[in-house]
Design a protein around this motif. Structure first.
Motif, mmCIF file in Angstrom:
data_model
loop_
_atom_site.group_PDB
_atom_site.id
_atom_site.type_symbol
_atom_site.label_atom_id
_atom_site.label_comp_id
_atom_site.label_asym_id
_atom_site.label_seq_id
_atom_site.Cartn_x
_atom_site.Cartn_y
_atom_site.Cartn_z
ATOM 1 N N GLU A 240 -18.697 35.367 31.649
ATOM 2 C CA GLU A 240 -18.242 36.624 31.041
ATOM 3 C C GLU A 240 -17.002 36.460 30.169
ATOM 4 O OE1 GLU A 240 -16.167 40.428 32.933
ATOM 5 O OE2 GLU A 240 -18.229 40.192 33.642
ATOM 6 N N PRO A 241 -15.953 35.704 30.598
ATOM 7 C CA PRO A 241 -14.759 35.554 29.759
ATOM 8 C C PRO A 241 -15.030 34.869 28.420
ATOM 9 C CG PRO A 241 -14.288 34.920 32.027
ATOM 10 C CD PRO A 241 -15.760 35.068 31.912
ATOM 11 N N LEU A 242 -16.181 34.198 28.290
ATOM 12 C CA LEU A 242 -16.521 33.515 27.044
ATOM 13 C C LEU A 242 -17.229 34.449 26.067
ATOM 14 C CD1 LEU A 242 -17.783 30.085 28.455
ATOM 15 C CD2 LEU A 242 -15.474 30.751 27.772
ATOM 16 N N GLY A 243 -17.402 35.716 26.452
ATOM 17 C CA GLY A 243 -18.043 36.682 25.563
ATOM 18 C C GLY A 243 -19.554 36.717 25.661
ATOM 19 N N ALA A 244 -20.113 36.320 26.804
ATOM 20 C CA ALA A 244 -21.573 36.315 26.968
ATOM 21 C C ALA A 244 -22.146 37.722 26.895
ATOM 22 C CB ALA A 244 -21.947 35.669 28.302
ATOM 23 N N ARG A 245 -23.291 37.834 26.212
ATOM 24 C CA ARG A 245 -24.032 39.103 26.147
ATOM 25 C C ARG A 245 -25.447 38.865 26.652
ATOM 26 N NH1 ARG A 245 -24.817 42.428 21.257
ATOM 27 N NH2 ARG A 245 -24.766 40.598 19.887
ATOM 28 N N LEU A 246 -25.873 39.663 27.593
ATOM 29 C CA LEU A 246 -27.221 39.516 28.158
ATOM 30 C C LEU A 246 -28.274 40.047 27.188
ATOM 31 C CD1 LEU A 246 -27.124 40.434 31.948
ATOM 32 C CD2 LEU A 246 -28.135 38.398 30.922
ATOM 33 N N VAL A 247 -29.317 39.260 27.004
ATOM 34 C CA VAL A 247 -30.488 39.693 26.221
ATOM 35 C C VAL A 247 -31.578 40.191 27.167
ATOM 36 C CG1 VAL A 247 -32.285 38.970 24.605
ATOM 37 C CG2 VAL A 247 -29.956 38.052 24.388
ATOM 38 N N ASP A 248 -31.928 39.364 28.136
ATOM 39 C CA ASP A 248 -32.919 39.757 29.145
ATOM 40 C C ASP A 248 -32.623 39.015 30.439
ATOM 41 O OD1 ASP A 248 -34.186 37.152 29.083
ATOM 42 O OD2 ASP A 248 -35.259 37.782 27.299
ATOM 43 N N TYR A 249 -33.324 39.449 31.493
ATOM 44 C CA TYR A 249 -33.115 38.869 32.825
ATOM 45 C C TYR A 249 -34.386 39.098 33.623
ATOM 46 C CZ TYR A 249 -30.901 37.781 37.317
ATOM 47 O OH TYR A 249 -30.584 37.204 38.524
ATOM 48 N N HIS A 250 -34.803 38.059 34.362
ATOM 49 C CA HIS A 250 -35.973 38.185 35.244
ATOM 50 C C HIS A 250 -35.707 37.352 36.493
ATOM 51 C CE1 HIS A 250 -38.317 40.196 32.142
ATOM 52 N NE2 HIS A 250 -37.829 39.313 31.299
ATOM 53 N N GLY A 251 -35.548 38.022 37.625
ATOM 54 C CA GLY A 251 -35.286 37.329 38.878
ATOM 55 C C GLY A 251 -36.037 37.955 40.029
ATOM 56 N N GLY A 252 -36.816 37.141 40.753
ATOM 57 C CA GLY A 252 -37.592 37.646 41.894
ATOM 58 C C GLY A 252 -38.823 38.396 41.447
ATOM 59 N N THR A 253 -39.804 38.451 42.332
ATOM 60 C CA THR A 253 -41.052 39.164 42.034
ATOM 61 C C THR A 253 -41.419 40.194 43.091
ATOM 62 O OG1 THR A 253 -42.341 37.405 43.102
ATOM 63 C CG2 THR A 253 -41.997 37.220 40.720
ATOM 64 N N LEU A 254 -40.845 40.085 44.297
ATOM 65 C CA LEU A 254 -41.179 40.999 45.381
ATOM 66 C C LEU A 254 -39.910 41.404 46.116
ATOM 67 C CD1 LEU A 254 -44.250 39.103 46.829
ATOM 68 C CD2 LEU A 254 -44.343 41.306 45.668
ATOM 69 N N ARG A 255 -39.830 42.661 46.504
ATOM 70 C CA ARG A 255 -38.610 43.124 47.162
ATOM 71 C C ARG A 255 -38.475 42.588 48.573
ATOM 72 N NH1 ARG A 255 -41.901 45.102 50.598
ATOM 73 N NH2 ARG A 255 -41.907 47.298 51.238
#
Length: 487
Positions: A241-256
């Motif tokens: 985050e301190p480096l100026g990161a910007r999220l484009v997309d995210y996909h983690g896990g498939t089932l709760r």
């Protein structure tokens, strides 16, 4: 496919399990299996019907002279968790499960979940129904739908439909143990539409991936210290985050209800900080591997350039807010039980997290022996994510199963366990969400226990079942059904 299963003992049980392996049955796609079981029931001369939700019931009249014995309900769920290794393409709606017998005395699947949870319980119930040498009272086999995704089958089970007075839940996973209580739970769903902006001049697109974790069952394995890919990848994003990161997309896990084994994100970083970013990721990989040593040894973390530039990414402020909220979100074991030492009382699993074109979604599964604690954690999610403008919904709530240590059925099971196996079973309460609590709410007259063979790695491609324990499970089930016919 899976012809070798029919050479295992007990043969009737494994023959039915072969049918389940060969018939795709992820949650929400059980129709083909239901139709197969109805055709089988017709061939056996067994009555069958469904309730409005689609739960299937098969019935067999008592052995002559045992009509007055208490009716026995054999209960399991038809669906299975659909998890495969990332490098193994598998369509769970079309492809059969490929099994193998290991040299270790366990049955495994090749790169996918095995479906022993709860396929072996279903197979055992079917084998009991076709066992004409067995003396029994009135039998019902209740097969519910969508247990793994929402407990939907049990929650929508018709009332006044079942006739039995004793219920044997065949969905436990420990040898030498019998369960008389379980946690309740609820799904916490969080959604938000977050602001985006095009890439700026000098921003580089990169793919961040975290893979190689063991995963597992979000109830049974939640206290074992295994890594959660969503928790860990968010930790990496927080460090960037301190480096100026910007999220484009995210996909983690498939089932709760499965501990996430992998998570992937696309992000934008300024060109002039890329060397710092790679250094931080390499350092974090070492740090996380050290923390997980002896528990989850396979973690791999990578940050790689992406050739195709995205059209949009979250704004800097939106990206920071989201990462900070996820970093602060409740996770894992909240409290251990005082009344039942050694059992988790309350926990939650960050099972599914996604971001696509600014649309954020999270699904966490909260479990607790106390409904008030479930409600409290759900409210904490709501309070936290309201800070970023998200909407939180609590869905598919189900009650726990209150233990009854004075159960006559439990006493009978303990006696038979001692007679047949020469040992007393451990009487347990499980943190996982068995359907018994829901069924007991609809049919309060039922006397219930839960038992099964030894299964490990449920809800992950490491799922496996000990072959000797299946033989033992079958011996106990058959003896219990016959013993109940003498009442």
């Amino acid at each position: 496919m899976n012809a070798h299963l029919e050479q295992l003992s007990p043969r009737p049980l494994w023959r039915h399990f072969r049918t389940l392996c060969n018939t795709p049955r992820p949650s929400g796609h059980e129709a083909a299996l239901v139709a197969t079981l109805e055709r089988w029931a017709d061939g056996q001369g067994l009555a069958h019907d469904r309730d409005a939700f689609g739960n299937l019931r098969l019935r067999k009249p008592a052995t002559p002279g045992h009509e007055q014995a208490p009716g026995v309900i054999l209960q399991g769920h038809l669906d299975m968790v659909a998890q495969a290794n990332a490098d193994h393409p598998h369509d769970f709606t079309r492809d059969p499960i490929e099994t193998r017998v290991g040299d270790d005395g366990w049955l495994h699947a090749r790169h996918t979940t095995l479906g022993a949870d709860n396929g072996l319980g279903v197979a055992a119930a079917l084998a009991i129904l076709e066992d004409d040498a067995l003396v029994h009272g009135p039998l019902e086999a209740l097969f519910t739908l969508e247990e793994e995704s929402s407990m939907g089958g049990a929650l929508h089970l018709a009332e006044g439909w079942l006739e039995g007075r004793v219920l044997l839940n065949l969905d436990s996973e420990d040898r030498g143990q019998v369960y008389i209580g379980c946690a309740g739970g609820a799904d916490v769903n969080v959604d938000a539409q977050l602001p985006t902006a095009p890439p700026a001049t000098g921003e580089q697109a990169l793919t961040l991936s975290l893979t190689g974790l063991s995963g597992g069952h979000s109830g049974i394995d939640i206290h074992k210290g295994r890594g959660n890919a969503n928790r860990l990848l968010v930790r990496v994003l927080r460090a960037l985050e301190p480096l100026g990161a910007r999220l484009v997309d995210y996909h983690g896990g498939t089932l709760r209800n499965a501990l996430p084994r992998e998570a992937f994100a696309t992000l934008l970083l300024p060109d002039d900080v890329l060397e710092q970013a790679w250094a931080r990721v390499a350092s974090l990989e070492t740090e996380l591997r050290t923390e997980l040593a002896g528990v989850d040894e396979g973690l791999s973390l990578a940050l790689e350039p992406r050739e195709e530039a995205p059209a949009e990414a979250l704004t800097v402020q939106a990206s920071q807010r989201l990462v900070r909220a996820l970093h602060a979100a409740p996770y894992g074991v909240e409290r251990m039980s005082v009344e039942v030492p050694g059992v988790v009382e309350t926990s939650n699993n960050l099972g599914v997290v996604s971001l696509e074109v600014g649309r954020f979604h999270l699904c966490a599964l909260v479990r607790s022996l106390r409904d008030s604690a479930t409600a409290d954690i759900a409210d904490r999610f709501r309070a936290l994510f309201e800070l970023i403008g998200a909407e939180t919904r609590v869905e598919n709530a189900y009650p726990g199963w209150t233990p009854n240590p004075d159960s006559p059925l439990l006493a009978r099971f303990r006696r038979l366990h001692q007679e047949r196996l020469g040992s007393d079973p451990e009487v347990k309460v499980i943190h996982a969400g068995l359907e018994c609590g829901i069924l007991g709410g609809k049919y309060p007259q039922l006397d219930m226990i839960s038992f099964g063979p030894l299964i490990r790695g449920a809800h992950s491609p490491d799922e496996r079942v000990e072959l000797d324990s299946v033989e033992e499970f079958w011996t106990l089930l058959r003896a219990l059904v016959e013993d109940l016919a003498t009442e």
